[in-house]
Design an enzyme around this catalytic site. Sequence first.
Site, PDB file in Angstrom:
ATOM      1  CE  LYS A  22       0.771   1.396   4.462  1.00  0.00           C
ATOM      2  NZ  LYS A  22       1.503   2.598   4.847  1.00  0.00           N
ATOM      3  N   PRO A  32      10.631  -3.992  -0.758  1.00  0.00           N
ATOM      4  CG  PRO A  32      10.926  -1.732  -1.208  1.00  0.00           C
ATOM      5  CD  PRO A  32      10.157  -2.925  -1.631  1.00  0.00           C
ATOM      6  N   GLY A  64       6.968   1.718   5.133  1.00  0.00           N
ATOM      7  CA  GLY A  64       6.175   2.751   4.482  1.00  0.00           C
ATOM      8  C   GLY A  64       5.155   2.151   3.533  1.00  0.00           C
ATOM      9  CG  ASP A 120      -0.143   0.420   8.463  1.00  0.00           C
ATOM     10  OD1 ASP A 120      -0.984   1.282   8.748  1.00  0.00           O
ATOM     11  OD2 ASP A 120       0.975   0.665   7.993  1.00  0.00           O
TER      12      ASP A 120
HETATM   13  O1  C5P Z   1       0.187  -0.713  15.172  1.00  0.00           O
HETATM   14  P1  C5P Z   1       1.614  -0.836  14.812  1.00  0.00           P
HETATM   15  O2  C5P Z   1       2.269  -2.054  15.403  1.00  0.00           O
HETATM   16  O3  C5P Z   1       1.899  -0.684  13.373  1.00  0.00           O
HETATM   17  O4  C5P Z   1       2.352   0.423  15.523  1.00  0.00           O
HETATM   18  C1  C5P Z   1       3.739   0.475  15.724  1.00  0.00           C
HETATM   19  C2  C5P Z   1       4.051   1.605  16.683  1.00  0.00           C
HETATM   20  O5  C5P Z   1       3.817   2.881  16.050  1.00  0.00           O
HETATM   21  C3  C5P Z   1       3.189   1.637  17.936  1.00  0.00           C
HETATM   22  O6  C5P Z   1       3.744   0.849  18.969  1.00  0.00           O
HETATM   23  C4  C5P Z   1       3.184   3.112  18.311  1.00  0.00           C
HETATM   24  O7  C5P Z   1       4.378   3.448  18.988  1.00  0.00           O
HETATM   25  C5  C5P Z   1       3.229   3.801  16.977  1.00  0.00           C
HETATM   26  N1  C5P Z   1       1.879   4.172  16.477  1.00  0.00           N
HETATM   27  C6  C5P Z   1       1.254   5.296  17.010  1.00  0.00           C
HETATM   28  N2  C5P Z   1       0.023   5.656  16.537  1.00  0.00           N
HETATM   29  C7  C5P Z   1      -0.578   4.952  15.546  1.00  0.00           C
HETATM   30  C8  C5P Z   1       0.043   3.821  14.975  1.00  0.00           C
HETATM   31  C9  C5P Z   1       1.283   3.464  15.472  1.00  0.00           C
HETATM   32  O8  C5P Z   1       1.791   5.969  17.909  1.00  0.00           O
HETATM   33  N3  C5P Z   1      -1.758   5.373  15.094  1.00  0.00           N
END
Ligand code: C5P
Length: 330
Positions: free
Chosen positions: A10, A96, A100, A138
């Site tokens: 994405k 990759p 992102g 995500d």
């Molecule tokens: O949900 P995910 O594992 O992708 O998130 C990774 C990290 O990114 C989280 O532990 C948090 O620190 C940060 N995050 C955030 N706010 C979001 C998504 C992610 O602060 N909406």
Amino acid sequence: MATTVRSFAKINLGLAIGARRPDGFHGLETIYQTVAAHDLIRVVCGATGHAPITIRCDHPAVPCDATNTCYRVAERMLQLWQLDTTVEITIDKRLPVQGGMGAGSANAVATLFALERELGRELAPAEQLRIAAEVGSDLPLFLLGGTVLGAGRGEQVYPLPDLPTLPCVLATPSVAVSTPQAFQDWDALAASADSVAASGLTSAAPLGTLSKFSRSAFSWLSHLEATGVPAGRSGDRAETLLLDLVRAGIENDFERVVFPQYPELHEVKRELQRAGAKLALLSGSGSSLFGLFDEQARAGQAVEQISATGVRAIASTTLTRRAYQEQRFV
Ligand code: C5P
């Protein structure tokens, strides 16, 4: 038997970050768009093995233990169904891993689809969503595919009218941007802008807010919906749609904290613009960037120009929801 699923990536057609919530996550709004570039996920059940779940991947940066997102999804599915079969997941990395483009999240949802098919069982949509959202913010977008509005911490997803298939270039400088760190940097930036504003010395430019993003996104979407996108006739509509997207002022807030730290990423954005991208943005917190083009030939030239600077770049296209769903299984 084995099931192989294309794990499409994405991009984010803009992203606005809100305040840190009590649970540590940030509220955000974004428009996700799936693209044709993909990894392959192969799942086999019932093969003899020592561990219930085995991950195989020859990319050194991909963990093959219980922290892998594919493992975490499979574990939850086996638990829910109370099955003790062995599951072997092979990740054929083509995208990759620098981030992102949601590759790790896409791999996990591809595992979910493959495991459902391998076991001849289906999760209820609410269960799919619960498991996906538990494993990462995500993941849920990959249950839908196409053009998707993301809210909450990114895990609340709403299907939007699809963009037509557009040529795009995905560029990934070999820099690892930490997503949690980028969110922290955003907090620091927001706090300093607040204190400047509170001092009354100057009217600090407001940081990109969720409400501004909503206004921009909805103005663009209402146009997209009103004009419609006839299937198979995307050609001359592409440029108008892309111009509308730019005019709507849709941005990615992460650029404001990531570009000052990694100027080389900003340079790739400029390179995409110079190469004729109608819209060029950082995707998620990077390090991937994308450019949307109105012509395939221009996208091809952009790949050459960016590759010549030593940055990995590939040509791809955006992927509609229908194509995402139809092309999922190999
Ligand atoms: O949900 P995910 O594992 O992708 O998130 C990774 C990290 O990114 C989280 O532990 C948090 O620190 C940060 N995050 C955030 N706010 C979001 C998504 C992610 O602060 N909406």
